[in-house]
Design a protein around this motif. Sequence first.
Motif, PDB file in Angstrom:
ATOM      1  N   PHE A 179       0.807  -1.225   0.000  1.00 46.89           N
ATOM      2  CA  PHE A 179       0.000   0.000   0.000  1.00 46.89           C
ATOM      3  C   PHE A 179       0.837   1.271   0.000  1.00 46.89           C
ATOM      4  CE2 PHE A 179      -1.831  -3.292   2.771  1.00 46.89           C
ATOM      5  CZ  PHE A 179      -2.824  -3.751   1.928  1.00 46.89           C
ATOM      6  N   GLY A 180       2.125   1.167  -0.247  1.00 46.01           N
ATOM      7  CA  GLY A 180       2.978   2.345  -0.223  1.00 46.01           C
ATOM      8  C   GLY A 180       3.340   2.801   1.178  1.00 46.01           C
ATOM      9  N   ILE A 181       2.895   2.061   2.202  1.00 40.31           N
ATOM     10  CA  ILE A 181       3.187   2.443   3.594  1.00 40.31           C
ATOM     11  C   ILE A 181       4.513   1.817   4.021  1.00 40.31           C
ATOM     12  CG2 ILE A 181       2.359   2.403   5.968  1.00 40.31           C
ATOM     13  CD1 ILE A 181      -0.463   1.917   4.766  1.00 40.31           C
ATOM     14  N   GLU A 182       4.577   0.492   3.956  1.00 38.83           N
ATOM     15  CA  GLU A 182       5.807  -0.235   4.287  1.00 38.83           C
ATOM     16  C   GLU A 182       6.265  -0.934   3.018  1.00 38.83           C
ATOM     17  OE1 GLU A 182       8.952  -1.120   5.565  1.00 38.83           O
ATOM     18  OE2 GLU A 182       7.770  -0.386   7.260  1.00 38.83           O
ATOM     19  N   LYS A 183       7.171  -0.300   2.299  1.00 37.39           N
ATOM     20  CA  LYS A 183       7.546  -0.774   0.967  1.00 37.39           C
ATOM     21  C   LYS A 183       8.733  -1.744   0.987  1.00 37.39           C
ATOM     22  CE  LYS A 183       7.591   3.613   0.378  1.00 37.39           C
ATOM     23  NZ  LYS A 183       7.704   5.020  -0.048  1.00 37.39           N
ATOM     24  N   ARG A 184       9.428  -1.814   2.121  1.00 33.37           N
ATOM     25  CA  ARG A 184      10.683  -2.566   2.165  1.00 33.37           C
ATOM     26  C   ARG A 184      10.457  -4.015   2.566  1.00 33.37           C
ATOM     27  NH1 ARG A 184      13.262   1.469   6.348  1.00 33.37           N
ATOM     28  NH2 ARG A 184      11.188   1.018   7.173  1.00 33.37           N
ATOM     29  N   ARG A 185      11.193  -4.899   1.932  1.00 28.57           N
ATOM     30  CA  ARG A 185      11.136  -6.318   2.282  1.00 28.57           C
ATOM     31  C   ARG A 185      12.555  -6.846   2.457  1.00 28.57           C
ATOM     32  NH1 ARG A 185       7.991  -9.200  -2.226  1.00 28.57           N
ATOM     33  NH2 ARG A 185       6.878  -7.237  -2.382  1.00 28.57           N
ATOM     34  N   TRP A 186      12.715  -7.782   3.396  1.00 27.39           N
ATOM     35  CA  TRP A 186      14.032  -8.350   3.690  1.00 27.39           C
ATOM     36  C   TRP A 186      14.375  -9.418   2.653  1.00 27.39           C
ATOM     37  CZ3 TRP A 186      17.460  -6.608   7.181  1.00 27.39           C
ATOM     38  CH2 TRP A 186      16.996  -5.761   8.192  1.00 27.39           C
ATOM     39  N   ILE A 187      15.645  -9.424   2.235  1.00 26.91           N
ATOM     40  CA  ILE A 187      16.170 -10.462   1.345  1.00 26.91           C
ATOM     41  C   ILE A 187      17.557 -10.875   1.827  1.00 26.91           C
ATOM     42  CG2 ILE A 187      14.879  -9.668  -0.682  1.00 26.91           C
ATOM     43  CD1 ILE A 187      17.568  -8.459  -1.665  1.00 26.91           C
ATOM     44  N   ILE A 188      18.039 -12.014   1.308  1.00 28.62           N
ATOM     45  CA  ILE A 188      19.367 -12.531   1.665  1.00 28.62           C
ATOM     46  C   ILE A 188      20.303 -12.373   0.472  1.00 28.62           C
ATOM     47  CG2 ILE A 188      20.664 -14.652   2.144  1.00 28.62           C
ATOM     48  CD1 ILE A 188      18.516 -15.555   3.951  1.00 28.62           C
ATOM     49  N   SER A 189      21.543 -12.086   0.746  1.00 27.48           N
ATOM     50  CA  SER A 189      22.551 -11.976  -0.308  1.00 27.48           C
ATOM     51  C   SER A 189      22.710 -13.310  -1.029  1.00 27.48           C
ATOM     52  CB  SER A 189      23.889 -11.542   0.286  1.00 27.48           C
ATOM     53  OG  SER A 189      23.778 -10.300   0.938  1.00 27.48           O
ATOM     54  N   ASN A 190      22.905 -13.231  -2.343  1.00 32.35           N
ATOM     55  CA  ASN A 190      23.162 -14.442  -3.126  1.00 32.35           C
ATOM     56  C   ASN A 190      24.582 -14.475  -3.677  1.00 32.35           C
ATOM     57  OD1 ASN A 190      23.102 -12.585  -5.229  1.00 32.35           O
ATOM     58  ND2 ASN A 190      21.074 -13.216  -5.961  1.00 32.35           N
ATOM     59  N   ASN A 191      25.385 -13.494  -3.299  1.00 39.34           N
ATOM     60  CA  ASN A 191      26.802 -13.420  -3.676  1.00 39.34           C
ATOM     61  C   ASN A 191      27.007 -13.151  -5.164  1.00 39.34           C
ATOM     62  OD1 ASN A 191      29.445 -13.379  -2.643  1.00 39.34           O
ATOM     63  ND2 ASN A 191      29.868 -15.447  -3.408  1.00 39.34           N
ATOM     64  N   THR A 192      25.911 -12.710  -5.873  1.00 36.96           N
ATOM     65  CA  THR A 192      26.049 -12.330  -7.292  1.00 36.96           C
ATOM     66  C   THR A 192      25.464 -10.929  -7.469  1.00 36.96           C
ATOM     67  OG1 THR A 192      23.995 -13.531  -7.770  1.00 36.96           O
ATOM     68  CG2 THR A 192      26.072 -14.695  -8.158  1.00 36.96           C
ATOM     69  N   ASN A 193      24.197 -10.864  -7.888  1.00 38.59           N
ATOM     70  CA  ASN A 193      23.590  -9.541  -8.093  1.00 38.59           C
ATOM     71  C   ASN A 193      23.109  -8.913  -6.784  1.00 38.59           C
ATOM     72  OD1 ASN A 193      21.577 -11.568  -7.967  1.00 38.59           O
ATOM     73  ND2 ASN A 193      20.072 -10.159  -8.837  1.00 38.59           N
ATOM     74  N   ILE A 194      23.066  -9.714  -5.718  1.00 42.51           N
ATOM     75  CA  ILE A 194      22.814  -9.179  -4.371  1.00 42.51           C
ATOM     76  C   ILE A 194      24.023  -9.563  -3.523  1.00 42.51           C
ATOM     77  CG2 ILE A 194      21.220  -9.078  -2.412  1.00 42.51           C
ATOM     78  CD1 ILE A 194      19.067 -10.215  -4.265  1.00 42.51           C
ATOM     79  N   PRO A 195      25.075  -8.781  -3.576  1.00 43.41           N
ATOM     80  CA  PRO A 195      26.328  -9.178  -2.916  1.00 43.41           C
ATOM     81  C   PRO A 195      26.275  -8.997  -1.400  1.00 43.41           C
ATOM     82  CG  PRO A 195      26.558  -7.023  -3.932  1.00 43.41           C
ATOM     83  CD  PRO A 195      25.195  -7.515  -4.316  1.00 43.41           C
TER      84      PRO A 195
END
Length: 844
Positions: A606-622
């Motif tokens: 809803f544009g209120i809480e836009k962030r979500r947690w992710i884990i690094s994959n050591n490539t495009n998310i270092p």
Amino acid sequence: MLLPKQFHFLFLFFFLVLPLSAQDKGKVMPFKKILVAIEKQHQVSFNYTEDIIAGLQCNPPKRSLSLAQKLQFLSQKTQLSFENIGNRFINIYKKENRTPLICGYVFGATDHKPIENANISLPDHTQIATDFNGYFELEQGPATLFLISHVGFITQRITTDHLDTANCLQIVMAPEITQLEEIKASAVLASGISKNTDGAFEIKPKKFGILPGLIEPDALQTMQQIPGVNSLDESVSSINVRGGTHDQNLFLWNGIRMFQTGHFFGLISVFNPNLAHTISIYKNGSSAFYGESVSSVVAISSTPETAEKNSFSAGINMINADVYAKYNLSKKSFIEISARKSITDFVETPTYKEYFNKVFQNTTITDFAQNQNVDYQSDKKFGFYDATLKYVQKIGTKDQIVLDLITIKDNLEVFQSATVYDINRSENNVLRQQNYGGNLSWKRNWNAFNTTKINIYNSAYELLGNQKTTNANQVVLQENTVNNNGLTIENNHTLTAKWSFNNGYQFNEMGITNLEQVTNPDFYRRVKDVLRTHALILEGKYNDTLSRIYLKAGVRMNYIEKFKKYSVEPRLQLGYGISKSVNVELLGELKSQNSQQIIDLQKDYFGIEKRRWIISNNTNIPIQRSKQLSLNVFYKENDWLLGMENFYKKVNGITTSSQGFQNQLEFVRTTGDYEVLGTEILIQKKINHFLTWLSYTYNKNNYHFPDYEYPSFPNNFELTHTLSWAAIYEKNNFKIALGTKWSSGRPKTSPDVSQIDLSDPVLIYNKPNNTNLHIFSQVNISSTYKWETDNGIQYKVGLSILNILNRKNEISEYYRISSLTNSIEEVETFALQRTPNVSFRISL
């Protein structure tokens, strides 16, 4: 028929009880076993030399006899004499030809516990050490003189001439108070806030005074008063320390990592301000025991340092009500609970309305996607709560077990309806955010020099959004969950009065799931990642109070199972007192982080809480890695405090999706780094009951994205200049604080109007962050008064007003194409307007 385990148990039980029952049957048994049985039954300790009882056997005394009767019985059966010292220690001697001895027990003055390994120095340079009972003995000579010493205690000189050798000495040693002459004001910014030798800011909520705009010791609101700590949108869920994003900070509550830090979508801290006992904030130079962070560390401990009496308190303000209670179950155990709940279910106060308008502006709740001419009718139901439980149990004199539990939840339900082009449309929205955590710790003091602590913890976070849109009854379900488990083993060793050494091991398992489900058209995606890491920690500390040197150096060695990668992270804290008034501090650290928060779409949740947690994959998310170095100088004299901190910080491995871009980079996915160079200055003066301070922060913060067409430009979180001032008056039970905060506007990106066709507009931007918002300026005031009745009941009232001048401060700005007018719209978000708050609290 007995099962094998049952048989083994009975077999073991039989042999355990056999020696106990044998005492009453009168069989001859080794003398040492008799002494062990008496020690267990009567909680005493025998002191003797092995040659005295070697090979000695006799009939045991009956268990029903008293201790004195048993000692008399054994004395008659043997050629031994027994000296009973207070029914705690019993000395054993041979009756015949006993050489006159001087014996003694050494105790600590504060806890009256025996001091093990105290050093007895004789004139002939002979050295004797006390045993675990604090006992020693030596031969009596003519006018013997000896010294007793131990680390942390004042050395004593004992003369033994004319001593009564029939009784042992009872020697009590006073602790030696040696405190580093650090540059530490009794209050930094406010009472209850201090600066430690290890570079941390320490907040004691129960001793907290007052700060402008605050009437409660909210941990995350208070830390924003520290130079170098800001929140660009006034949210405790968006705290930026020296240019870093909020997710780059490590928030710990009693050893549990917290993934949700704010109620009301960031306007209130989730940590109950009436519970915490100590809050430590590290901007740099944190301990090697802190991992999974490339920015600051905020460690909150609600375990009291000293025993406290039973207490109860309850309070209410214009947002929530809370209760707190502590009850001592026994001399060695207590339970502590707290609970807090919003009052929005019952009443909508002016404070709530201001908070609501600020949080939900420019979101789907107030028509994020459509033109503002659409008249939405909304029914909103919002609430939050948090609760904590602590149970502490001491076992004997060396062990302690602590259980901590915490639960946090925010829930929003919105039903909306509108008529667009004569068609009735409605939305039924649910947004839930919650965090649960638990920690079980065991601590053992092996002796005065060695301690072990083991923590087992879990933290579970969930962000769930279920939205029914006005677009053809489309239903969007979004879910982000985090499950974090861990084990920490920490050993502390005191080597000398100046040197100490810590070592330990940490295991961390993090699983993160992201779910997206859409109907009409159908779409489903569920991604789960798990990462396990191991860390070996070594840390040494040197503290010389005479030469005014403080050194703490450590190293953290990480291993990530999935990537089979090792990393070494050194940490450094060095302080040197040039004089009693001037102290120099050097802090440095290398750190890493395997998880981060990203924004896929600005309209997520809803544009209120836009962030979500992710884990690094050591490539495009270092894996994110940081390095930081700071050189600080402090001066304290005549109630003046001057501090200057100069720092350099660089964080590699950041992604564009983690930085909250709302320009041409919003849908670009690339990696890079940011680099900050800054200075933080604090000037403070105390005059009797009056305290005033002025702080200034400068930082130059730039992104570097080498694969992007503009490889370098200003950071989204750059505030080049920040100036804060406060005046605080505290006398007796009355406190008042007035203050202001001024900062240069955050960067924004303007559209390139010269290249836009206004008849069919497509957004074309200038270089990212090419300009800035207007200056942010806010004046806040707060005041509290406390009084106590004759029967010991304490009352406290508080009043605060944020933005008393009602200035309209812009905190963000971006551009979009209106689907109704086919034109470029400028969307502005503003800070809180004038916002009052009133609180009342009663304590027993």
